[in-house]
Design an enzyme around this catalytic site. Structure first.
Site, PDB file in Angstrom:
ATOM      1  N   ARG A  52      22.717  72.098  49.939  1.00 12.33           N
ATOM      2  CA  ARG A  52      21.560  71.556  50.659  1.00 12.33           C
ATOM      3  C   ARG A  52      20.676  70.767  49.702  1.00 12.33           C
ATOM      4  O   ARG A  52      20.174  69.693  50.062  1.00 12.33           O
ATOM      5  CB  ARG A  52      20.757  72.682  51.319  1.00 12.33           C
ATOM      6  CG  ARG A  52      21.487  73.368  52.460  1.00 12.33           C
ATOM      7  CD  ARG A  52      20.598  74.386  53.145  1.00 12.33           C
ATOM      8  NE  ARG A  52      19.518  73.750  53.878  1.00 12.33           N
ATOM      9  CZ  ARG A  52      18.455  74.393  54.375  1.00 12.33           C
ATOM     10  NH1 ARG A  52      18.345  75.707  54.179  1.00 12.33           N
ATOM     11  NH2 ARG A  52      17.528  73.743  55.031  1.00 12.33           N
TER      12      ARG A  52
ATOM     13  N   CYS B  37      11.519  75.773  49.584  1.00 11.11           N
ATOM     14  CA  CYS B  37      12.842  75.996  50.169  1.00 11.11           C
ATOM     15  C   CYS B  37      12.910  75.129  51.415  1.00 11.11           C
ATOM     16  O   CYS B  37      12.448  73.988  51.408  1.00 11.11           O
ATOM     17  CB  CYS B  37      13.061  77.475  50.467  1.00 11.11           C
ATOM     18  SG  CYS B  37      11.785  78.208  51.529  1.00 11.11           S
TER      19      CYS B  37
END
Length: 288
Positions: free
Chosen positions: A187, A241
Site C-alpha cells: 500500500r 496509516c
C-alpha cells in the site's frame, strides 16, 4: 485502599488477573474487523474478560465521516462525546483502564487506538494488554458472557493537542521530522490499494509496517527491537496509516522505545484517507 500502579503502556495478563476485581481497574474490549463490523461485538458476546465494556471502532472510538472525506475514514471523535461515553460505561478519571483486542486476527491495532484516544483525553492510567484476548484465554483467565451494566460516573477530558498532527502540520514539517507510514509495504508503494481511492504515500514518508511491533505470538516486541525497526533515533516523528487506527501501534512502540506521546511522537489522525481528500496534495509511489 492501597495504592495501585498500572504498568504502562503495556500490562501483562498476570497483572490483570491479579487485579481484575479491584474496582479501580476497568477493562475495555476493542475487538473489531474492518471487513465485518459485527465481528468484534459477536466475539465479545461469545466471551470476554469479566466486567469488560465493549468499544466499537465506528460508533465509540471514531467520529462521523465527513461527506468530503476530510478527517479521514475514522475521524477523531468529539472529545466531549468520547468523555461522555466513557463516563456512561463507568470509566472515570481515577480508573485504571486496560484495553485489549485479538492480535491473532492480524488486526491487533484496535486496543492501541483506544489507548491512544484515552491518552489524547489526558488519561495517563491506561495500558494495552500484552498478547490480547488469546493470551488471556491461554493463561486460564476467567471468561464471561455477561454484558455488564456499570454505574455511570464522570469523566472530565483534558485534551492533549500536542499529540495530534494535521495535514497542514505534515506539509509544514521541518527537515528533521521523520514521517512514518505504518501501512503494509504494498500500500505504501502504491502497488495495491484495497480501501482508499488513491494508492501511494505522502512524499518523504518512510515505511514502517505496524505489524512489526508484534512478534509471532501477538506480544509486543521489547524496547530495543522497537527502536531498531522504527529506526527513528532521536528525531521527532509524525506517524500515519490509512485512517489513524493502525498507526497507533507504532506510536505505542515509539513510547516503549523511550519517546512518549507528545510533540516528538504525534499521530496524523486523518492519515492517508484525509490526505487524499484534497486532490491538490501530492502523492508519491515506490520506495523512498
Amino acid at each position: 485502599m492501597a495504592d495501585l500502579t498500572l504498568p504502562t503502556p503495556l500490562v501483562s495478563v498476570s497483572w490483570l488477573r491479579a487485579h481484575q476485581r479491584d474496582p479501580r481497574v476497568r477493562v475495555l474490549d476493542a475487538r473489531y474487523a474492518l471487513s465485518d463490523p459485527l465481528t468484534g461485538r459477536i466475539a465479545y458476546l461469545g466471551g470476554h474478560v469479566p466486567g469488560a465494556v465493549y468499544a466499537d471502532l465506528e460508533t465509540d472510538l471514531s467520529g462521523p465521516v465527513q461527506p468530503d472525506g476530510s478527517g479521514g475514514r475514522h475521524p477523531l471523535p468529539d472529545p466531549a462525546a468520547l468523555a461522555a461515553w466513557l463516563g456512561s460505561v463507568g470509566f472515570g478519571n481515577d480508573s485504571l483502564v486496560v484495553c485489549y483486542d485479538d492480535p491473532s486476527t492480524g488486526q491487533g491495532f484496535y486496543a492501541a487506538r483506544a489507548w491512544w484516544l484515552l491518552r489524547w483525553l489526558g488519561h495517563a492510567g491506561v495500558a494495552v494488554l500484552d498478547g490480547g484476548w488469546p493470551a488471556w484465554v491461554a493463561a486460564g483467565g476467567d471468561v464471561s458472557t455477561e454484558d455488564p451494566s456499570p454505574t455511570p460516573v464522570s469523566f472530565v477530558p483534558d485534551v492533549q493537542a500536542d499529540l495530534v498532527a494535521t495535514a497542514a502540520d505534515v506539509q509544514a514539517r521541518g527537515a528533521g521530522t521523520l514521517l512514518i507510514d505504518s501501512r503494509a509495504p504494498g500500500r505504501y508503494r502504491g502497488e495495491v490499494e484495497p480501501i482508499d481511492r488513491k494508492g501511494g504515500h505522502i512524499p518523504g514518508a518512510v515505511n514502517r509496517d505496524w505489524a512489526g511491533a508484534l512478534d509471532g505470538s501477538g506480544h509486543w516486541r521489547d524496547a530495543g527491537a522497537q527502536a531498531a525497526r522504527l529506526d527513528a533515533g532521536g528525531a521527532p516523528t509524525v506517524t500515519y496509516c490509512g485512517s489513524g487506527v493502525s498507526a497507533t501501534p507504532n506510536l505505542l512502540a515509539r513510547e516503549l522505545a523511550g519517546v512518549p506521546l507528545g510533540p516528538d511522537n504525534r499521530l496524523y489522525a486523518g492519515s492517508w484517507s484525509d490526505w487524499i481528500s484534497d486532490d491538490t496534495r501530492p502523492v508519491a509511489t515506490g520506495e523512498e
